[in-house]
Design a protein around this motif. Structure first.
Motif, PDB file in Angstrom:
ATOM      1  N   ARG A  80      10.275   6.469 -37.237  1.00 33.98           N
ATOM      2  CA  ARG A  80      10.227   7.900 -37.537  1.00 33.98           C
ATOM      3  C   ARG A  80      11.616   8.419 -37.860  1.00 33.98           C
ATOM      4  NH1 ARG A  80       6.140   9.687 -32.798  1.00 33.98           N
ATOM      5  NH2 ARG A  80       4.305   8.719 -33.736  1.00 33.98           N
ATOM      6  N   ASP A  81      11.671   9.320 -38.824  1.00 36.18           N
ATOM      7  CA  ASP A  81      12.916  10.014 -39.146  1.00 36.18           C
ATOM      8  C   ASP A  81      13.012  11.256 -38.267  1.00 36.18           C
ATOM      9  OD1 ASP A  81      13.135   8.133 -41.130  1.00 36.18           O
ATOM     10  OD2 ASP A  81      12.975   9.531 -42.789  1.00 36.18           O
ATOM     11  N   ARG A  82      14.237  11.617 -37.897  1.00 37.65           N
ATOM     12  CA  ARG A  82      14.443  12.846 -37.143  1.00 37.65           C
ATOM     13  C   ARG A  82      15.852  13.348 -37.379  1.00 37.65           C
ATOM     14  NH1 ARG A  82      15.501   9.010 -33.188  1.00 37.65           N
ATOM     15  NH2 ARG A  82      17.117   9.546 -31.689  1.00 37.65           N
ATOM     16  N   VAL A  83      16.079  14.575 -37.011  1.00 39.48           N
ATOM     17  CA  VAL A  83      17.400  15.190 -37.127  1.00 39.48           C
ATOM     18  C   VAL A  83      17.911  15.449 -35.716  1.00 39.48           C
ATOM     19  CG1 VAL A  83      18.651  17.237 -37.898  1.00 39.48           C
ATOM     20  CG2 VAL A  83      16.892  16.237 -39.360  1.00 39.48           C
ATOM     21  N   VAL A  84      19.167  15.103 -35.483  1.00 42.32           N
ATOM     22  CA  VAL A  84      19.811  15.426 -34.208  1.00 42.32           C
ATOM     23  C   VAL A  84      21.016  16.299 -34.526  1.00 42.32           C
ATOM     24  CG1 VAL A  84      19.037  13.363 -32.969  1.00 42.32           C
ATOM     25  CG2 VAL A  84      21.191  13.306 -34.197  1.00 42.32           C
ATOM     26  N   TYR A  85      21.329  17.186 -33.624  1.00 46.14           N
ATOM     27  CA  TYR A  85      22.409  18.136 -33.847  1.00 46.14           C
ATOM     28  C   TYR A  85      23.676  17.684 -33.138  1.00 46.14           C
ATOM     29  CZ  TYR A  85      18.839  20.781 -36.071  1.00 46.14           C
ATOM     30  OH  TYR A  85      17.844  21.148 -36.940  1.00 46.14           O
ATOM     31  N   ARG A 124      24.795  18.217 -38.128  1.00 40.32           N
ATOM     32  CA  ARG A 124      23.621  17.417 -37.802  1.00 40.32           C
ATOM     33  C   ARG A 124      23.696  16.033 -38.429  1.00 40.32           C
ATOM     34  NH1 ARG A 124      19.978  21.541 -41.191  1.00 40.32           N
ATOM     35  NH2 ARG A 124      20.872  21.028 -43.189  1.00 40.32           N
ATOM     36  N   LEU A 125      22.890  15.149 -37.866  1.00 47.03           N
ATOM     37  CA  LEU A 125      22.731  13.786 -38.341  1.00 47.03           C
ATOM     38  C   LEU A 125      21.257  13.535 -38.614  1.00 47.03           C
ATOM     39  CD1 LEU A 125      24.784  11.664 -35.780  1.00 47.03           C
ATOM     40  CD2 LEU A 125      25.202  11.768 -38.229  1.00 47.03           C
ATOM     41  N   ARG A 126      20.984  12.809 -39.645  1.00 49.02           N
ATOM     42  CA  ARG A 126      19.607  12.400 -39.912  1.00 49.02           C
ATOM     43  C   ARG A 126      19.461  10.949 -39.476  1.00 49.02           C
ATOM     44  NH1 ARG A 126      15.634  13.665 -44.505  1.00 49.02           N
ATOM     45  NH2 ARG A 126      14.110  12.028 -44.138  1.00 49.02           N
ATOM     46  N   VAL A 127      18.550  10.705 -38.556  1.00 46.65           N
ATOM     47  CA  VAL A 127      18.272   9.353 -38.086  1.00 46.65           C
ATOM     48  C   VAL A 127      17.077   8.860 -38.890  1.00 46.65           C
ATOM     49  CG1 VAL A 127      17.619   7.942 -36.100  1.00 46.65           C
ATOM     50  CG2 VAL A 127      19.125   9.915 -35.790  1.00 46.65           C
ATOM     51  N   ARG A 128      17.309   7.804 -39.640  1.00 46.57           N
ATOM     52  CA  ARG A 128      16.246   7.250 -40.491  1.00 46.57           C
ATOM     53  C   ARG A 128      15.587   6.076 -39.795  1.00 46.57           C
ATOM     54  NH1 ARG A 128      17.155   9.300 -45.747  1.00 46.57           N
ATOM     55  NH2 ARG A 128      19.190  10.288 -45.885  1.00 46.57           N
ATOM     56  N   GLU A 129      14.280   6.138 -39.747  1.00 44.34           N
ATOM     57  CA  GLU A 129      13.473   5.056 -39.172  1.00 44.34           C
ATOM     58  C   GLU A 129      13.969   4.647 -37.783  1.00 44.34           C
ATOM     59  OE1 GLU A 129      12.898   1.834 -41.911  1.00 44.34           O
ATOM     60  OE2 GLU A 129      12.007   3.144 -43.406  1.00 44.34           O
ATOM     61  N   GLY A 130      14.042   5.630 -36.901  1.00 51.90           N
ATOM     62  CA  GLY A 130      14.384   5.350 -35.511  1.00 51.90           C
ATOM     63  C   GLY A 130      13.204   4.665 -34.822  1.00 51.90           C
ATOM     64  N   LYS A 131      13.116   4.788 -33.541  1.00 48.11           N
ATOM     65  CA  LYS A 131      12.027   4.157 -32.795  1.00 48.11           C
ATOM     66  C   LYS A 131      10.692   4.662 -33.332  1.00 48.11           C
ATOM     67  CE  LYS A 131      10.554   3.006 -28.167  1.00 48.11           C
ATOM     68  NZ  LYS A 131      10.862   3.107 -26.757  1.00 48.11           N
ATOM     69  N   GLY A 132       9.772   3.762 -33.554  1.00 48.76           N
ATOM     70  CA  GLY A 132       8.489   4.128 -34.133  1.00 48.76           C
ATOM     71  C   GLY A 132       8.582   4.372 -35.636  1.00 48.76           C
ATOM     72  N   CYS A 153      22.624   4.470 -33.954  1.00 47.87           N
ATOM     73  CA  CYS A 153      24.023   4.786 -34.239  1.00 47.87           C
ATOM     74  C   CYS A 153      24.579   3.794 -35.265  1.00 47.87           C
ATOM     75  CB  CYS A 153      24.817   4.728 -32.939  1.00 47.87           C
ATOM     76  SG  CYS A 153      26.512   5.277 -33.068  1.00 47.87           S
ATOM     77  N   LEU A 154      24.257   2.526 -35.094  1.00 54.37           N
ATOM     78  CA  LEU A 154      24.755   1.489 -35.994  1.00 54.37           C
ATOM     79  C   LEU A 154      24.155   1.599 -37.391  1.00 54.37           C
ATOM     80  CD1 LEU A 154      24.613  -1.531 -33.538  1.00 54.37           C
ATOM     81  CD2 LEU A 154      26.648  -0.280 -34.281  1.00 54.37           C
ATOM     82  N   ASP A 155      22.950   2.141 -37.504  1.00 52.53           N
ATOM     83  CA  ASP A 155      22.264   2.245 -38.795  1.00 52.53           C
ATOM     84  C   ASP A 155      22.639   3.481 -39.597  1.00 52.53           C
ATOM     85  OD1 ASP A 155      20.933  -0.124 -38.313  1.00 52.53           O
ATOM     86  OD2 ASP A 155      19.108   0.838 -37.577  1.00 52.53           O
ATOM     87  N   LEU A 156      23.405   4.391 -39.012  1.00 52.16           N
ATOM     88  CA  LEU A 156      23.758   5.626 -39.718  1.00 52.16           C
ATOM     89  C   LEU A 156      24.588   5.327 -40.966  1.00 52.16           C
ATOM     90  CD1 LEU A 156      24.793   7.899 -36.721  1.00 52.16           C
ATOM     91  CD2 LEU A 156      22.764   8.159 -38.165  1.00 52.16           C
TER      92      LEU A 156
END
Length: 173
Positions: A94-99, A84-92, A70-73
């Motif tokens: 990895r990038d992912r999209v959350v709705y 949607r939100l794109r999470v860049r370099e989350g755990k591991g 959340c802080l890195d967004l």
């Protein structure tokens, strides 16, 4: 040992299973609804700090993001029309999209309705442009929940609450 090779005693130690109080904790359904209702009542808050708190709480509660994610967004990670939100370099890493839910989108729109920002700017900042810290996010999540009469509500607990709710939906279908 049967072949006469010495084995360290520590190899035979076992790790006990975690005690129930150390397992992930989620809010009960009633408490989650109580917090949701309180956040909805605060949604029209004209105060900049209140809008920031609301946006952070709805994003955490409705997406299951980790506090660090959340802080890195950045603003460029937010796609309000696409919800949607794109999470860049989350755990591991990895990038992912959350709705985003409609309510989370509304809270974000209200929060962002102030001064324009560059797209590469951090999403959650104070009015002067400084990014919020983990400590601020943690303390204000606790405080907003305490306003609703709930104690011990942390960003990570909101993550587990969403996971618990999603798990119930999956097993019910």
């Amino acid at each position: 040992a049967d072949q006469g090779i010495s084995i360290q005693a520590s190899i035979f130690r076992f790790k006990p299973r975690p005690r129930p109080e150390s397992l992930p904790r989620h809010l009960s359904e009633a408490d989650a609804q109580r917090l949701e209702q309180h956040l909805l009542e605060r949604l029209g808050n004209p105060d900049a700090k209140g809008r920031l708190e609301n946006a952070c709480c709805f994003v955490l509660a409705h997406t299951g993001l980790r506090a660090g994610e959340c802080l890195d967004l950045c603003l460029q990670d937010l796609d309000l029309p696409g919800r949607r939100l794109r999470v860049r370099e989350g755990k591991g890493l990895r990038d992912r999209v959350v709705y985003l839910s409609d309510t989370a989108c509304r809270a974000l729109q209200l929060y962002l309705s102030g001064a324009p920002r560059p797209t590469q700017a951090i999403l959650f900042t104070f009015a002067d442009g400084r990014p919020i810290s983990y400590q601020w996010l943690y303390e204000h999540t606790l405080a907003v929940a305490e306003e609703a009469g709930l104690t011990g509500v942390t960003p990570h607990r909101l993550r587990h609450t969403l996971g618990r709710s999603f798990g119930r939906l999956v097993t019910a279908s």
